[in-house]
Design a protein around this motif. Sequence first.
Motif, PDB file in Angstrom:
ATOM      1  N   TYR A 108       0.818  -1.208   0.000  1.00  0.00           N
ATOM      2  CA  TYR A 108       0.000   0.000   0.000  1.00  0.00           C
ATOM      3  C   TYR A 108       0.857   1.265   0.000  1.00  0.00           C
ATOM      4  N   ILE A 109       2.062   1.180   0.544  1.00  0.00           N
ATOM      5  CA  ILE A 109       2.993   2.306   0.566  1.00  0.00           C
ATOM      6  C   ILE A 109       4.363   1.813   0.115  1.00  0.00           C
ATOM      7  N   GLU A 110       5.195   2.743  -0.347  1.00  0.00           N
ATOM      8  CA  GLU A 110       6.528   2.382  -0.843  1.00  0.00           C
ATOM      9  C   GLU A 110       7.620   2.594   0.192  1.00  0.00           C
ATOM     10  N   ALA A 111       7.340   3.393   1.210  1.00  0.00           N
ATOM     11  CA  ALA A 111       8.323   3.637   2.274  1.00  0.00           C
ATOM     12  C   ALA A 111       7.580   3.777   3.592  1.00  0.00           C
ATOM     13  N   ASP A 112       8.217   3.382   4.674  1.00  0.00           N
ATOM     14  CA  ASP A 112       7.607   3.409   6.000  1.00  0.00           C
ATOM     15  C   ASP A 112       7.919   4.741   6.687  1.00  0.00           C
ATOM     16  N   PRO A 113       6.934   5.647   6.842  1.00  0.00           N
ATOM     17  CA  PRO A 113       7.201   6.947   7.480  1.00  0.00           C
ATOM     18  C   PRO A 113       7.440   6.844   8.983  1.00  0.00           C
ATOM     19  N   SER A 114       7.094   5.690   9.581  1.00  0.00           N
ATOM     20  CA  SER A 114       7.259   5.537  11.032  1.00  0.00           C
ATOM     21  C   SER A 114       8.623   4.981  11.419  1.00  0.00           C
ATOM     22  N   GLU A 115       9.458   4.690  10.434  1.00  0.00           N
ATOM     23  CA  GLU A 115      10.741   4.034  10.699  1.00  0.00           C
ATOM     24  C   GLU A 115      11.605   4.820  11.686  1.00  0.00           C
ATOM     25  N   LEU A 116      11.626   6.160  11.545  1.00  0.00           N
ATOM     26  CA  LEU A 116      12.460   6.998  12.405  1.00  0.00           C
ATOM     27  C   LEU A 116      11.670   7.648  13.542  1.00  0.00           C
ATOM     28  N   LEU A 117      10.420   7.234  13.721  1.00  0.00           N
ATOM     29  CA  LEU A 117       9.601   7.786  14.806  1.00  0.00           C
ATOM     30  C   LEU A 117      10.118   7.269  16.143  1.00  0.00           C
ATOM     31  N   GLU A 118      10.492   8.187  17.008  1.00  0.00           N
ATOM     32  CA  GLU A 118      11.122   7.816  18.281  1.00  0.00           C
ATOM     33  C   GLU A 118      10.083   7.461  19.328  1.00  0.00           C
ATOM     34  N   THR A 119      10.370   6.425  20.080  1.00  0.00           N
ATOM     35  CA  THR A 119       9.532   6.012  21.192  1.00  0.00           C
ATOM     36  C   THR A 119      10.016   6.699  22.463  1.00  0.00           C
ATOM     37  N   PRO A 120       9.107   7.275  23.276  1.00  0.00           N
ATOM     38  CA  PRO A 120       9.546   7.954  24.497  1.00  0.00           C
ATOM     39  C   PRO A 120      10.214   6.994  25.471  1.00  0.00           C
ATOM     40  N   LYS A 121      11.184   7.491  26.177  1.00  0.00           N
ATOM     41  CA  LYS A 121      11.870   6.690  27.194  1.00  0.00           C
ATOM     42  C   LYS A 121      11.008   6.693  28.452  1.00  0.00           C
ATOM     43  N   ILE A 122      10.636   5.524  28.885  1.00  0.00           N
ATOM     44  CA  ILE A 122       9.735   5.398  30.025  1.00  0.00           C
ATOM     45  C   ILE A 122      10.453   5.794  31.314  1.00  0.00           C
ATOM     46  N   GLY A 123       9.739   6.569  32.140  1.00  0.00           N
ATOM     47  CA  GLY A 123      10.256   6.924  33.449  1.00  0.00           C
ATOM     48  C   GLY A 123      11.136   8.150  33.475  1.00  0.00           C
ATOM     49  N   LEU A 124      11.381   8.766  32.313  1.00  0.00           N
ATOM     50  CA  LEU A 124      12.179   9.977  32.301  1.00  0.00           C
ATOM     51  C   LEU A 124      11.280  11.200  32.404  1.00  0.00           C
ATOM     52  N   LYS A 125      11.846  12.374  32.169  1.00  0.00           N
ATOM     53  CA  LYS A 125      11.120  13.617  32.379  1.00  0.00           C
ATOM     54  C   LYS A 125       9.947  13.756  31.404  1.00  0.00           C
ATOM     55  N   LEU A 126       9.048  14.666  31.703  1.00  0.00           N
ATOM     56  CA  LEU A 126       7.888  14.955  30.875  1.00  0.00           C
ATOM     57  C   LEU A 126       8.317  15.551  29.544  1.00  0.00           C
ATOM     58  N   PRO A 127       7.387  15.698  28.595  1.00  0.00           N
ATOM     59  CA  PRO A 127       7.742  16.267  27.288  1.00  0.00           C
ATOM     60  C   PRO A 127       8.504  17.580  27.394  1.00  0.00           C
ATOM     61  N   THR A 128       9.300  17.862  26.399  1.00  0.00           N
ATOM     62  CA  THR A 128      10.200  19.019  26.386  1.00  0.00           C
ATOM     63  C   THR A 128       9.467  20.334  26.606  1.00  0.00           C
ATOM     64  N   PHE A 129      10.083  21.226  27.368  1.00  0.00           N
ATOM     65  CA  PHE A 129       9.586  22.593  27.454  1.00  0.00           C
ATOM     66  C   PHE A 129      10.743  23.539  27.171  1.00  0.00           C
ATOM     67  N   LEU A 130      10.406  24.752  26.804  1.00  0.00           N
ATOM     68  CA  LEU A 130      11.405  25.768  26.463  1.00  0.00           C
ATOM     69  C   LEU A 130      11.633  26.716  27.624  1.00  0.00           C
ATOM     70  N   THR A 131      12.853  27.237  27.721  1.00  0.00           N
ATOM     71  CA  THR A 131      13.116  28.297  28.687  1.00  0.00           C
ATOM     72  C   THR A 131      12.575  29.605  28.127  1.00  0.00           C
ATOM     73  N   ILE A 132      12.461  30.609  28.980  1.00  0.00           N
ATOM     74  CA  ILE A 132      11.996  31.921  28.531  1.00  0.00           C
ATOM     75  C   ILE A 132      12.950  32.483  27.482  1.00  0.00           C
ATOM     76  N   ASP A 133      14.245  32.293  27.687  1.00  0.00           N
ATOM     77  CA  ASP A 133      15.230  32.789  26.722  1.00  0.00           C
ATOM     78  C   ASP A 133      15.092  32.091  25.374  1.00  0.00           C
ATOM     79  N   GLU A 134      14.811  30.791  25.398  1.00  0.00           N
ATOM     80  CA  GLU A 134      14.640  30.063  24.137  1.00  0.00           C
ATOM     81  C   GLU A 134      13.411  30.536  23.378  1.00  0.00           C
TER      82      GLU A 134
END
Length: 301
Positions: free
Chosen positions: A93-119
Amino acid sequence: MTAEGKDNIAYKYRNYLVLERSLSPNSVDAYTKDMAKLLSFMQDENLTYRDVTLDYLQQFVAQLYDLGINARSVARIISGIKSFFNFLLLDGYIEADPSELLETPKIGLKLPTFLTIDEIGAIQKAIDVSTKEGQRNRTIIEVLYSCGLRISELTNMKFSDLFLDEGFIKVEGKGSKQRLVPISETAIAELENYMHYRKQQQPKKGSENIIFLSNRGTAISRIMVFHFIKEYAAKANVKKNISPHTFRHSFATHLLERGANIRAIQLMLGHEKITTTEIYTHMDKEFLRQEIIEHHPRNKR
């Protein structure tokens, strides 16, 4: 692809899980539910299987976090999505797998990324506000951050949702639940700057009341916002992997760091499943606004 075609693929995928992968009934149900979540996202974005890219899948994952789904559940859903695209690839149905490089979250680490005010400041400085697109994009980023909105809440925002004299915007969140969210003076100023360009645009029929328009005169898409945020972050040399959701998470993180009331933050994010009226029956809206004024960095003078 027609609805019939999608149903046929769903049927074949379930057979693949049962017959070729020999998964248990519970695992088959979990994987097909994960597929259903993806299909709903694809329908919202008007995508076929061949249209799905890694960027779209990253946006899909960001929305999972936006719904409050924990990292362990997100990892399971990603596993199901990878299985589904592997099936599509194997069956041609497809010629290439778009999920191949989709990263799985590391369990037990910090919450999703947030930016600093400076960033956040660096990203905004990377935007050329002398153009209508630049001012629109800077305003979008400021409103996402200052109000802690979901991207779908922002792209659907209408002029009738603005109560700037009172310092609030009306937001329609998940399940069509409405809430009032305080808006900072900085975001109001950016909106006023953007309105100079917005008034010059000719919206398509049905988009007259939409605030943020594409160059085609229709509501700006979520994927367009996703892409320009990535572009500005790269220009600002911000190395973090960010999405529109990152600004929402930054909003909550910065308020918490400065001592804001957790109940107020939950209400402003729309995590409580009660109507706007019920919210303001139990908590005075001026208190919510005061939490923003006192604790959000955009209101520091």
